[in-house]
Write a protein that holds these residues in place. Structure first.
Motif, PDB file in Angstrom:
ATOM      1  N   THR A 358       0.847  -1.206   0.000  1.00 32.93           N
ATOM      2  CA  THR A 358       0.000   0.000   0.000  1.00 32.93           C
ATOM      3  C   THR A 358       0.871   1.240   0.000  1.00 32.93           C
ATOM      4  OG1 THR A 358      -0.088  -0.036   2.411  1.00 32.93           O
ATOM      5  CG2 THR A 358      -1.839  -1.198   1.238  1.00 32.93           C
ATOM      6  N   ILE A 359       0.419   2.271  -0.722  1.00 36.15           N
ATOM      7  CA  ILE A 359       1.180   3.525  -0.856  1.00 36.15           C
ATOM      8  C   ILE A 359       0.332   4.669  -0.298  1.00 36.15           C
ATOM      9  CG2 ILE A 359       2.290   5.110  -2.461  1.00 36.15           C
ATOM     10  CD1 ILE A 359       2.649   2.758  -4.374  1.00 36.15           C
ATOM     11  N   GLN A 360       0.906   5.458   0.606  1.00 39.10           N
ATOM     12  CA  GLN A 360       0.228   6.623   1.177  1.00 39.10           C
ATOM     13  C   GLN A 360       0.912   7.903   0.678  1.00 39.10           C
ATOM     14  OE1 GLN A 360       0.266   6.170   5.395  1.00 39.10           O
ATOM     15  NE2 GLN A 360      -1.208   4.467   5.398  1.00 39.10           N
ATOM     16  N   VAL A 361       0.098   8.834   0.175  1.00 35.90           N
ATOM     17  CA  VAL A 361       0.615  10.083  -0.391  1.00 35.90           C
ATOM     18  C   VAL A 361       0.045  11.269   0.413  1.00 35.90           C
ATOM     19  CG1 VAL A 361       0.757  11.532  -2.448  1.00 35.90           C
ATOM     20  CG2 VAL A 361       0.760   9.039  -2.672  1.00 35.90           C
ATOM     21  N   ASP A 362       0.943  12.144   0.800  1.00 36.89           N
ATOM     22  CA  ASP A 362       0.507  13.367   1.498  1.00 36.89           C
ATOM     23  C   ASP A 362       0.225  14.435   0.454  1.00 36.89           C
ATOM     24  OD1 ASP A 362       0.011  15.456   3.139  1.00 36.89           O
ATOM     25  OD2 ASP A 362       1.932  15.420   4.192  1.00 36.89           O
ATOM     26  N   SER A 363      -1.059  14.717   0.210  1.00 39.17           N
ATOM     27  CA  SER A 363      -1.448  15.670  -0.841  1.00 39.17           C
ATOM     28  C   SER A 363      -1.107  17.111  -0.490  1.00 39.17           C
ATOM     29  CB  SER A 363      -2.953  15.560  -1.114  1.00 39.17           C
ATOM     30  OG  SER A 363      -3.689  15.826   0.070  1.00 39.17           O
ATOM     31  N   SER A 386      -5.817  19.751  11.069  1.00 36.77           N
ATOM     32  CA  SER A 386      -5.990  19.881   9.630  1.00 36.77           C
ATOM     33  C   SER A 386      -5.716  21.284   9.204  1.00 36.77           C
ATOM     34  CB  SER A 386      -7.418  19.476   9.248  1.00 36.77           C
ATOM     35  OG  SER A 386      -8.327  20.316   9.916  1.00 36.77           O
TER      36      SER A 386
END
Length: 631
Positions: A358-363, A386
């Motif tokens: 799984t790949i997590q990207v910080d937008s 946030s």
């Protein structure tokens, strides 16, 4: 003037011929068994008394003989297997010379009974020393029975040269086993002095080998099979861990005939190269089938030696076949230098399927955002985590921990450590005590030296003495064992778990005769069966792992016979045990072990020679050493 050269009488010529064919009772057993096999018998009985000296009888259910053949078979050079000289190079039978029965009848009392299946009556013939005593018809079963009694009755000198019953009986067992192993399709039964020794029913080749040698033979066999234009090979070899000291269970059969061949034996040993201990001998039961015209078996009176047309090719095929079988059944080590063992898949991962990562990207990440903005987000309060505006430039850097340099701050400053650290004491690793005090060690170092793990050198007043450590230890152990068996009562150490040791029938006969002497040495036999012994106690100077090796060496040394009187028997056992247990050349000894060995040697009654009459030490005087340096 009378002629000097004259023809020998028939009975004298037969006795001379018997010297080549019949050397001992086992020779009679071999000839009669082979004749029974050639008669197409399916059931053969061997009955002997007093190790064959009183009686050797072979009964078969073969095709038998008519009246004429029954009388003619005792004539010299009479045979049913050769018609022309060319037949000698195309033999498919056992005996063929036509001298065996004539030679046997010349030196024994022979009674023969034979009958063919289609005849109503059979023929009974009695011969004593080549003289026909009687011939008459009788009601008999199908087949032939030969009873040879009182062997060498008319040649006392030859009879006196026979060995003890134990030795002669073992030779008979050897001949019986050779014929029985070559013909697993025949039922063999062997009786000695009224007791059944072997009962071998019709079976496969592997079952016949197991039935003959019993014990754990089945688990140590590795099958060998190869088909070529030159030779067809089948049979079995033993696993390396079951190798023995002696060469007892080694059999070559060529066209169902037992042979001896040092050349082929070397091929087998070459196949085991690198996986056998030094001095160990593997067992093998190998059956070779070659064209009858490619061998010559008429080069030895007993027909146990064969001349092959192409020995080098046979050597290569046999060696490759055995090597292939040992590797195929994972007996021999396999080396593959091109394979990296680290790349092998572990067993518990072998059947698992791959999992997609799984790949997590910080937008919100913006590498071009101002550091002040990053610091603002990093130092923001504990409110909502946030972004307030959702702008892509609002990068939220996690709260920075202390700089890594801070981990090492103050390490070099002594003030950071507690002042009491100087008073902390650590346990010393220095050895404060030793097995021997310093004076003893210094004294030992000055008095004995080991050279090349073979010799022990010790200075004396006149020069120095050089001791062979193996021979010296043999002498020390030999006198200890001999004293235990003849003077003192031997001490035993009891085993927590008894040892079960398996042996062949011939070896069990030897152990039965040696049992009393072994008990005097310190062995304790809990039970003795037909194919194994249970040992619950062993001598104090023998380890549990050495028992099997020691007994194998003892049986190997006694293959030629057990001495008659008890002292010679004890002497032989003591020598064999000393040879097995003595420290070997190449063993490194401590200073104390070297001292004990030298002192033990010179405390012996006869320290000059080993039990095998070889010198245990030599002395070199200072004068002799000075001469070496003289100019």
């Amino acid at each position: 003037m009378s002629s000097i050269i004259q023809l020998l009488p028939d009975h004298v010529a037969n006795q001379i011929a018997a010297g080549e064919v019949v050397q001992r009772p086992a020779s009679v057993v071999k000839e009669l068994l082979e004749n029974a096999v050639d008669a197409n018998a399916t059931d053969i009985k061997l009955i002997i008394k007093d190790a064959g000296k009183s009686l050797v009888q072979v009964i078969d259910n073969g095709k038998g003989m008519n009246v004429t053949d029954a009388r003619l078979c005792f004539a010299r050079h009479a045979t049913s297997k050769i018609r022309h000289a060319e037949d000698l190079f195309s033999l498919h039978t056992k005996g063929f010379r036509g001298e065996a029965l004539a030679s046997i009848a010349a030196i024994a009392h022979v009674e023969m009974k034979t009958k063919q299946d289609q005849e109503e009556l059979g023929t009974q013939i009695v011969i004593e020393g080549s003289k026909f005593v009687s011939q008459e018809s009788a009601v008999l079963p199908k087949g032939t029975s030969f009873a040879v009694k009182n062997l060498f009755f008319n040649i006392p000198a030859r009879r006196n040269f026979l060995k003890s019953d134990t030795v002669e009986y073992r030779h008979i067992i050897d001949e019986f086993q050779r014929v029985a192993l070559a013909h697993p399709n025949i039922h063999f039964t062997f009786y000695h002095n009224g007791s059944e020794m072997f009962n071998l029913p019709t079976s496969t080749l592997r079952q016949r080998v197991v039935n003959v040698f019993s014990g754990k033979t089945n688990e140590k066999l590795v099958p060998v099979q190869e088909e070529t234009e030159i030779v067809s090979i089948q049979g079995f070899v033993s696993k390396p861990e079951f190798a023995k000291k002696n060469r007892g269970e080694q059999f070559f059969f060529v066209n169902d005939r037992f042979i001896k061949s040092g050349y082929l034996h070397h091929a087998v040993m070459a196949a085991y190269d690198g996986i056998l201990k030094e001095g160990a001998q593997p067992s093998y039961f190998l059956y070779l089938t070659v064209p009858a015209n490619s061998i010559d078996i008429n080069i030895h009176p007993t027909k146990t030696e064969i001349k092959f047309d192409d020995e080098s090719a046979l050597y290569a095929i046999l060696r490759a076949s055995i090597k292939h079988s040992l590797g195929q059944f994972n007996v021999a080590p396999v080396l593959d230098f091109d394979r990296d063992a680290n790349l092998d898949t572990p067993y518990h991962y072998k059947d698992l399927e791959g999992v997609t990562p799984t790949i997590q990207v910080d937008s919100t990440f913006n590498p071009f955002a101002d550091d002040k903005v990053n610091k603002h987000y990093a130092g923001s309060g504990s409110g909502s985590g946030s972004s307030s505006s959702g702008s892509s430039s609002g990068y939220r850097k996690p709260a920075a921990t202390a700089s890594w340099e801070s981990l090492y701050v103050g390490l070099k400053q002594e003030s950071e450590f507690p002042t009491e650290s100087a008073e902390i004491s650590f346990e010393s690793e220095e050895v404060t005590a030793s097995l021997f005090n310093d004076e003893e060690v210094e004294h030992a170092v000055q008095n004995v030296y080991q050279i090349h793990k073979k010799y022990i050198v010790s200075p004396i007043k006149s020069g120095m003495v050089i001791v062979d450590q193996q021979r010296a230890h043999q002498r020390v152990l030999y006198e200890q064992f001999l004293a235990n068996m003849t003077v003192h009562q031997a001490s035993s150490q009891q085993l927590l778990f008894p040892l079960n040791l398996y042996f062949s029938s011939g070896e069990m006969e030897l152990i039965a005769e040696l049992k009393l002497s072994l008990i005097n040495t310190g062995f304790v036999f809990e039970d003795t069966n037909d194919d194994h012994v249970v040992i619950s106690g062993i001598p104090v100077n023998v380890t549990e792992s050495e028992v099997s090796m020691l007994l194998e060496q003892l049986l190997s040394d006694l293959q030629d016979g057990i001495p008659e009187n008890s002292f010679s028997q004890n002497d032989t056992i003591a020598k064999s045990m000393a040879k097995s247990l003595a420290v070997k050349t190449g063993t490194s000894l401590t200073i104390k072990e070297q001292e004990n060995l030298v002192n033990g040697l010179f405390a012996c009654k006869d320290p000059n020679v080993s039990p095998f009459h070889k010198p245990t030490f030599i002395t070199m005087r200072v004068e002799d050493i000075d001469k070496k340096f003289a100019i």
